[in-house]
Design a protein around this motif. Structure first.
Motif, PDB file in Angstrom:
ATOM      1  N   ARG A 566       0.895  -1.341  -0.153  1.00  0.00           N
ATOM      2  CA  ARG A 566       0.123  -0.182   0.101  1.00  0.00           C
ATOM      3  C   ARG A 566       0.890   0.992  -0.178  1.00  0.00           C
ATOM      4  O   ARG A 566       0.470   2.321  -0.732  1.00  0.00           O
ATOM      5  N   VAL A 567       1.980   1.373   0.675  1.00  0.00           N
ATOM      6  CA  VAL A 567       2.838   2.329   0.972  1.00  0.00           C
ATOM      7  C   VAL A 567       3.457   2.836  -0.398  1.00  0.00           C
ATOM      8  O   VAL A 567       3.414   3.929  -1.007  1.00  0.00           O
ATOM      9  N   ILE A 585      -3.127  -1.803 -12.080  1.00  0.00           N
ATOM     10  CA  ILE A 585      -4.455  -2.569 -12.115  1.00  0.00           C
ATOM     11  C   ILE A 585      -4.331  -3.966 -12.319  1.00  0.00           C
ATOM     12  O   ILE A 585      -4.637  -4.802 -11.394  1.00  0.00           O
ATOM     13  N   ARG A 586      -3.543  -4.249 -13.344  1.00  0.00           N
ATOM     14  CA  ARG A 586      -3.047  -5.569 -13.847  1.00  0.00           C
ATOM     15  C   ARG A 586      -2.393  -6.227 -12.595  1.00  0.00           C
ATOM     16  O   ARG A 586      -2.652  -7.540 -12.215  1.00  0.00           O
ATOM     17  N   GLU A 604      -7.458  -1.351  -3.934  1.00  0.00           N
ATOM     18  CA  GLU A 604      -8.351  -1.260  -4.983  1.00  0.00           C
ATOM     19  C   GLU A 604      -8.982   0.233  -4.972  1.00  0.00           C
ATOM     20  O   GLU A 604      -9.237   0.853  -6.057  1.00  0.00           O
ATOM     21  N   ILE A 605      -9.430   0.568  -3.787  1.00  0.00           N
ATOM     22  CA  ILE A 605     -10.079   1.955  -3.741  1.00  0.00           C
ATOM     23  C   ILE A 605      -9.062   3.095  -4.234  1.00  0.00           C
ATOM     24  O   ILE A 605      -9.235   3.868  -4.884  1.00  0.00           O
ATOM     25  N   MET A 606      -7.709   2.746  -3.708  1.00  0.00           N
ATOM     26  CA  MET A 606      -6.633   3.965  -4.096  1.00  0.00           C
ATOM     27  C   MET A 606      -6.444   3.960  -5.580  1.00  0.00           C
ATOM     28  O   MET A 606      -6.693   5.020  -6.298  1.00  0.00           O
ATOM     29  N   LEU A 607      -6.686   2.965  -6.305  1.00  0.00           N
ATOM     30  CA  LEU A 607      -6.607   2.899  -7.885  1.00  0.00           C
ATOM     31  C   LEU A 607      -7.848   3.308  -8.228  1.00  0.00           C
ATOM     32  O   LEU A 607      -7.809   4.209  -9.153  1.00  0.00           O
ATOM     33  N   ILE A 646      -8.447  11.587  -3.381  1.00  0.00           N
ATOM     34  CA  ILE A 646      -8.054  10.610  -2.626  1.00  0.00           C
ATOM     35  C   ILE A 646      -9.001  10.430  -1.717  1.00  0.00           C
ATOM     36  O   ILE A 646      -9.598  11.543  -0.947  1.00  0.00           O
ATOM     37  N   SER A 647      -9.267   8.976  -1.502  1.00  0.00           N
ATOM     38  CA  SER A 647     -10.068   8.857  -0.161  1.00  0.00           C
ATOM     39  C   SER A 647      -9.352   8.858   0.996  1.00  0.00           C
ATOM     40  O   SER A 647      -8.685   7.548   1.110  1.00  0.00           O
TER      41      SER A 647
END
Length: 657
Positions: A566-567, A585-586, A604-607, A646-647
């Protein structure tokens, strides 16, 4: 009369004692005693004449006559004993002492290693002592004739008994005075002869290949085709045939002297030494070609053809198909196919083939194990060497030697402060892939991988390097080979393909059917395997090497890996100048297949935030490009706005500079 025979030697005393036991000396008259004494004296005199340095066979008839007289009085056992002892003394004097004296000057063999003199000396000495032995055997047959003619029947057991006793005496005399350097002399001679024979056969094979080079069916390596060619030493040049005949004569003479084991040890040592040298020549430091078939072809072309001719020369023709032969080995499952022109090879030849091929497997195995670190560095280009090693281990079963040697090499050459974490990880992945070829169940990989895993756990950048290998492929090492750098991404792709195949076959392979297939394929773990890490006893299925699983096990928890991912993903996304995230994504989709969707939901939310940001920016750009309203003031130039949404609850903490 008794007073006249008081002054006697040891044999005469034995004669008197024997006469007293057999004939009752007190009951014999003076004429009978005198006749016995005269016959004994004539017998001993004729024996001395027969066994003297030059030998005199003209006394044979007198010798036989005296034997008859002594046998008439029941003294035949004393006759046999005296003659055998006389033969032994004569052989020691006229044969053994002269034989060993010929080799006295060769105590230091290293000074004569390249000198043909020792070979000529060996041949001449063997011919001389064999000639003496054959003459003494002829004298022994005269005694056999005398004993048989007295009994007036042809009993072959008499001859066999005396010949066997004589042979035992010959061997005893020679072995009692055997110089320590004589076995070394034999080994030196046989080694030189075998090297010469190998050179001759190789030259003749090359000449045959030149004649066939226009034939498209004969374009392969001549050594590789050796096992398929009709190679027969008897059809080779006169020089080759003569060399084999001379070697066979030496072996036959040595056997006749009771040196059967010593002779076989000598030419076996020469053959194995030459074979070891050839294996080293074929293998060398080249790992990108398979050499096992070339080695086996050379075995068929040179040593086995020599042994075939040698065994035929010595008259050993026991057939492989005989009831006494029960050899069943994967090395010779179809023996007749290995010996063109021979319906069934001799049992001795098949035994030699098994010995030579096992030695070749073991020698090549040791070479490859010693260079296993370099082989794995070059993997997968070095796959042929790995395949050779796999076949060798299948026959030798010496997997523990591989584990001990390779672990030692890892500790000395890889698990050091001077090696980067990236290099260690790349080597670890290559090790897993290479050993998986030899050990699909991963049994021995556990012992090899454990010290690497323990060492990597102590490095602070291990997690970061693993995640980089999973996402970027290069592992942070721009100089890393492509095959190694993309190794973990390849594993992610392979997992996806396997899951797709499993989904396609889901309706065909039911649980019961798959369980039955697993049961049929089940094999017990080797005895070297750790019982605590054995096969799944519930399903009786073999373990499968999971590269990603082994890499993750270094970290200890997939949560740590996901957090690090994630980082790194956040840094990569925020540093992008655009919104091209197809590769990310891949990679995320592949990671979800292995680690599950739940653990990667935040990623996935970051993408998705980047996707939404791209859409927002597109709308802004579209608004900028619309015609402006009359008298409307453009307070903000929208074409320079670039928004990223960003969330924050799902992104890792971001350090703002």
């Amino acid at each position: 009369m008794l007073l006249r025979i008081c002054n006697v030697d040891a044999w005469q005393l034995r004669l008197v004692e024997k006469m007293d036991v057999v004939c009752n000396l007190g009951a014999l008259d003076d004429n009978s005693i005198q006749a016995i004494l005269n016959s004994w004296e004539g017998f001993t005199t004729c024996t001395e004449s027969l066994l003297a340095g030059n030998g005199d066979l003209s006394v044979s008839s007198e010798f036989v006559s005296n034997v008859h007289t002594l046998c008439k009085h029941g003294l035949d056992s004393l006759v046999r004993e005296h003659f055998l002892v006389s033969l032994e003394d004569a052989f020691e004097k006229n044969g053994a002492s002269k034989f060993w004296l010929r080799f006295e000057s060769y105590r230091q063999m290293h000074s004569h290693a390249d000198d043909n003199e020792v070979e000529d000396t060996l041949r001449e000495a063997l011919e001389e002592i064999s000639l003496e032995k054959r003459y003494q055997e002829k004298c022994l047959l005269i005694l056999v004739h005398g004993l048989q003619s007295y009994k007036d029947y042809d009993d072959d057991s008499e001859r066999i008994h005396l010949v066997n006793n004589y042979q035992l005496n010959v061997s005893s005399v020679l072995m009692a005075s055997l110089p320590r350097h004589f076995p070394e002399i034999l080994q030196c001679c046989f080694k030189k002869w075998l090297e010469e024979l190998s050179t001759l056969l190789t030259e003749e094979m090359d000449a045959d290949d030149m004649e066939e080079e226009m034939d498209v069916d004969h374009q392969s390596n001549p050594v590789e085709r050796a096992g398929e060619m009709d190679i027969d030493i008897t059809n080779k040049s006169e020089k080759t045939h003569k060399l084999v005949r001379n070697i066979g004569k030496v072996v036959r003479d040595l056997r006749g002297l009771g040196f059967t084991s010593m002779a076989e040890d000598a030419y076996a040592s020469a053959i194995f030494s030459l074979l070891k040298s050839k294996v080293h020549d074929f293998a060398g430091d080249e790992f990108r070609i398979s050499v096992l078939q070339s080695v086996k072809g050379w075995i068929q072309a040179v040593p086995l053809q020599f042994l075939r001719a040698l065994l035929a020369f010595l008259g050993e023709s026991v057939r492989y198909s005989s009831p006494s032969s029960s050899l069943k080995s994967p090395l010779a499952s179809h023996p007749s196919s290995c010996y063109p022109g021979i319906e069934t090879p001799s049992e001795g030849l098949v035994r030699w083939q098994l010995r030579l091929e096992y030695f070749a497997y073991e020698t090549l195995q040791d070479l490859r194990i010693a260079k296993l670190f370099e082989i794995i560095v070059d993997y997968p280009e070095s796959s042929p060497a790995i395949e050779d090693l796999k076949q060798c281990l299948e026959y030798t079963g010496q997997h523990s030697k591989l584990v001990d040697s390779f672990v030692s090499a890892l500790r000395y050459r890889l698990l050091t402060a001077g090696a980067s974490t990236n290099d260690i990880l790349h080597q670890y992945v290559s090790t897993i892939k290479a050993l998986r070829t030899m050990d699909p169940a991963g049994i021995f990989l556990e012992s090899v991988g454990e010290p690497i895993s323990d060492y990597l756990r102590g490095r602070k950048d291990t997690i970061k390097c693993i995640v980089t290998m999973l996402t970027d492929g290069s592992g942070g090492n721009s100089n890393a080979p492509g095959s190694s750098g993309e190794s973990l991404l390849e594993e992610l792709n392979r997992d996806e393909e396997e899951q797709e195949d499993a989904g396609a076959d889901e309706e065909i392979n039911t649980d019961d059917r798959q369980a039955w297939i697993n049961t049929q394929r089940w094999e017990p773990d080797p005895v070297e395997a750790d019982p605590s890490k054995g096969s799944n006893s519930g399903s009786n299925s073999r373990r499968k090497v999971d590269i990603l699983g082994m890499i993750v096990s270094i970290i200890g928890s997939k949560d740590q890996l996901v957090n690090e991912y994630r980082v790194m993903l956040a840094e990569k996304l925020l540093n992008k100048s655009g919104y091209d995230i197809e590769a990310e994504i891949r990679t995320l989709e592949l990671l979800k297949l292995h680690f599950g969707e739940g653990s990667l939901q935040k990623c996935e939310i970051m993408l998705n935030d980047l996707i939404d940001s791209k859409r927002t920016n597109s709308n802004i750009k579209a608004t900028v490009n619309q015609p402006s309203q009359p008298n409307e003031e453009a307070t903000v130039p929208l074409d320079v706005i670039d928004a990223t949404i960003i969330s924050s609850n799902f992104w890792p903490p971001i350090q703002v500079i």
